[in-house]
Design a protein around this motif. Structure first.
Motif, short mmCIF file in Angstrom:
data_model
loop_
_atom_site.label_atom_id
_atom_site.label_comp_id
_atom_site.label_asym_id
_atom_site.label_seq_id
_atom_site.Cartn_x
_atom_site.Cartn_y
_atom_site.Cartn_z
N THR A 129 37.98 38.52 43.45
CA THR A 129 38.53 38.81 42.22
C THR A 129 37.91 40.72 41.66
N LYS A 130 38.68 41.57 41.72
CA LYS A 130 39.51 42.60 41.76
C LYS A 130 38.89 43.13 40.74
N LYS A 131 38.28 44.68 40.20
CA LYS A 131 38.26 44.82 39.05
C LYS A 131 40.01 45.02 38.81
N GLU A 132 41.03 45.24 39.28
CA GLU A 132 42.24 46.00 38.62
C GLU A 132 42.35 44.50 38.27
N ASP A 133 42.03 42.75 37.79
CA ASP A 133 42.43 41.88 38.24
C ASP A 133 41.68 41.43 36.54
N VAL A 134 41.00 42.12 36.48
CA VAL A 134 40.50 42.19 35.67
C VAL A 134 40.72 43.04 33.95
N LEU A 135 41.19 44.16 34.88
CA LEU A 135 41.60 45.44 34.04
C LEU A 135 43.25 44.70 33.23
N ARG A 136 43.91 43.82 34.09
CA ARG A 136 44.85 43.31 33.64
C ARG A 136 44.84 42.55 32.86
N ALA A 137 44.24 41.86 32.43
CA ALA A 137 43.73 41.26 30.86
C ALA A 137 43.70 42.45 29.42
N ASN A 187 35.45 43.86 23.02
CA ASN A 187 35.32 43.96 24.10
C ASN A 187 36.49 43.84 24.49
N MET A 188 38.01 44.73 23.88
CA MET A 188 38.82 45.72 24.30
C MET A 188 38.16 46.95 25.90
N PHE A 189 37.86 47.23 25.35
CA PHE A 189 37.13 48.38 27.07
C PHE A 189 35.99 47.92 26.62
N PRO A 190 35.31 47.14 28.03
CA PRO A 190 34.53 46.73 28.82
C PRO A 190 33.86 48.61 29.09
N SER A 191 32.86 48.65 29.47
CA SER A 191 32.15 49.67 29.94
C SER A 191 32.01 49.08 31.54
N SER A 192 31.52 50.24 32.97
CA SER A 192 32.16 49.86 34.43
C SER A 192 31.01 48.67 34.28
N ASP A 193 29.69 48.86 34.33
CA ASP A 193 28.70 48.25 34.44
C ASP A 193 29.01 46.56 34.01
N GLU A 194 29.47 46.24 32.53
CA GLU A 194 29.75 45.04 32.15
C GLU A 194 31.22 44.01 32.96
N ILE A 195 32.60 44.65 33.80
CA ILE A 195 32.86 44.28 34.73
C ILE A 195 32.46 44.73 35.55
N GLN A 196 31.03 45.51 36.26
CA GLN A 196 30.96 44.99 37.75
C GLN A 196 29.46 43.12 37.37
N LYS A 197 29.37 43.54 36.90
CA LYS A 197 28.74 42.58 36.23
C LYS A 197 29.52 41.45 36.38
N LEU A 198 29.67 40.84 35.74
CA LEU A 198 30.98 40.02 36.20
C LEU A 198 32.01 40.01 37.16
N LEU A 199 32.29 41.41 37.96
CA LEU A 199 32.31 40.47 39.36
C LEU A 199 32.04 40.66 40.36
N ASN A 200 30.31 40.41 40.18
CA ASN A 200 28.79 40.05 40.75
C ASN A 200 28.52 38.38 40.56
N SER A 201 28.96 37.74 39.71
CA SER A 201 29.01 37.06 38.79
C SER A 201 30.03 36.07 39.94
N LEU A 202 31.30 36.30 39.95
CA LEU A 202 31.89 35.70 40.64
C LEU A 202 32.71 36.10 41.87
N ASN A 203 32.50 37.09 42.56
CA ASN A 203 32.47 37.34 44.12
C ASN A 203 31.03 36.69 44.50
N LYS A 204 30.74 35.96 44.98
CA LYS A 204 29.70 35.24 45.87
C LYS A 204 29.45 36.08 46.90
#
Length: 407
Positions: free
Chosen positions: A127-135, A29-46
């Motif tokens: 939640t921003k993309k950079e927030d997720v990528l810091r993890a 899970n170290m290097f998620p795809s852009s689609d995976e990140i966007q899916k997470l952001l869509n679930s968090l950012n209503k």
């Protein structure tokens, strides 16, 4: 990772290792795809009704109360929102009426200066993309490290070797339905970007369920060193269930005034003005839900359905108040990451960080002052306690980290 054998005397300290803020991820899970990140952001950012740009760069989305992340939880699909608790004990009014008049009422959140959320919406920090990528892995973004849960006996434990978790806190055991405390607000210095410092309340039920609330400085989670309000919960001993703030489904927010994870301001100054917040965590005995109150504002609640050992009429078995830091031991020694104000507790008011007016409510719904035990990292981060007429039960806690007594 190394197995450590600990005796009963160190179990309470050990429990906190499991509550430390860190992330644990698999190599897959170290290097998620852009689609995976966007899916997470869509679930968090209503989808918001309105968005507000905060002075610190945060975007606060005003989301309709019925569309918040909580209702993605399978156990909450048909949940009816409780905009007011069923149970509002008279001692809350008594406590507010007798509150120490020296307590600060000026603490606010930075985004308030640029707007407010309408009624029937709740403010959510976007939640921003950079927030997720810091993890280290997006799949565990917003969650604490996966561990076993300490039991009151000798056990074998695996510890995260990348950083050490250090604590200064008071605790009491029993059967409790609530705690109240006023937390001094500071902005401690953080040396390394993977470290953090916090002050909080812990509500613990058995070996699985934990509720937490307080303030934290956590560059890895938020991308800055601001002092931020936070909550956390888990129902499986920090394995997979639970998260910070609204970074997963679970906690139901009802306030349109306070954003979890948002910057608190102003913070206290050495020898200067002192600022604090009062937090109440209270079981609604009719529903079994646990309410979170900040000052006089009901923020929301953790539904009973989330838990197994804090559900229904079950009480908390352990309550704790104090601070914690993550120490990465960069360069082979302790870092200068501060806890609280960065001063040791013997320096007192306007120097050391305090938590005052500490009270508990037992299962007979009686408000009382607890007897407490203390845990600390001597030389690095320490704690002392006392009782007086103005502050009731209080603690001073904290420290500077690296110094001659803390190599």
């Amino acid at each position: 990772m190394a197995g450590l054998k600990l005796s009963f005397n160190f179990v309470v300290v050990l429990y906190h290792v499991f509550m430390a803020t860190c992330f644990c991820y698999s190599d897959n899970n170290m290097f998620p795809s852009s689609d995976e990140i966007q899916k997470l952001l869509n679930s968090l950012n209503k989808p918001p009704v309105k968005s507000i740009k905060s002075l610190d760069g945060d975007i606060i989305d005003c989301v309709h109360i019925s569309r918040q992340p909580a209702f993605d939880h399978p156990l909450l699909k048909n949940h009816t929102i409780k905009v007011r608790p069923n149970y509002h004990p008279t001692w809350i009014n008594m406590m507010n009426a007798s509150k120490d008049r020296h307590s600060s009422s000026s603490v606010t959140q930075l985004w308030h200066s640029n707007g407010k959320c309408p009624k029937r919406t709740i403010p959510i920090r976007r939640t921003k993309k950079e927030d997720v990528l810091r993890a280290n892995s997006f799949r565990s973004y917003g969650k604490k490290k996966s561990t076993s849960v300490a039991q009151p006996s000798s056990i074998d434990v695996e510890l995260d070797v990348s950083r050490r978790y250090e604590f200064a806190y008071a605790y009491t055991r029993g059967e409790f339905y609530a705690t109240i405390a006023t937390l001094n607000l500071w902005n401690p210095r953080i040396q390394e970007s993977n470290e953090y410092s916090l002050a909080q309340i812990w509500i613990i039920g058995g070996d699985l369920d934990t509720i937490e609330a307080g303030w934290q400085v956590d560059p890895e989670l938020y991308g800055d060193t601001n002092t931020r309000l936070f909550i956390y919960w888990t129902s499986d001993g920090f394995q997979r269930k639970g998260c910070f703030n609204l970074e997963c489904s679970g906690f139901i927010q009802i306030s349109n005034k306070i954003a979890l994870g948002a910057t608190m301001s102003p913070t206290s100054v050495i020898y200067g003005s002192q600022h604090d917040i009062t937090i109440i965590i209270l079981k609604d005995v009719e529903s079994g839900d646990w309410l979170m109150v900040l000052n006089d504002e009901i923020i929301g609640y953790w539904p009973s359905e989330l838990f197994s050992q804090l559900s229904g009429d079950q009480s908390a078995s352990l309550i704790e108040w104090g601070g914690a830091v993550a120490n990465s031991e960069a360069h082979g020694h302790h870092t200068t990451t501060q806890m609280g104000s960065g001063r040791l507790p013997n320096q007192g008011y306007k120097n050391a960080s305090y938590i005052k007016n500490i009270e508990i409510v037992d299962t007979s719904y009686t408000l009382g002052t607890p007897d407490v035990n203390l845990v600390m990292e001597r030389g690095c981060y320490e704690i002392l306690t006392g009782i007086n007429d103005d502050w009731g039960r209080y603690i001073y806690f904290g420290g500077p980290g690296l110094n001659s007594n803390c190599p």
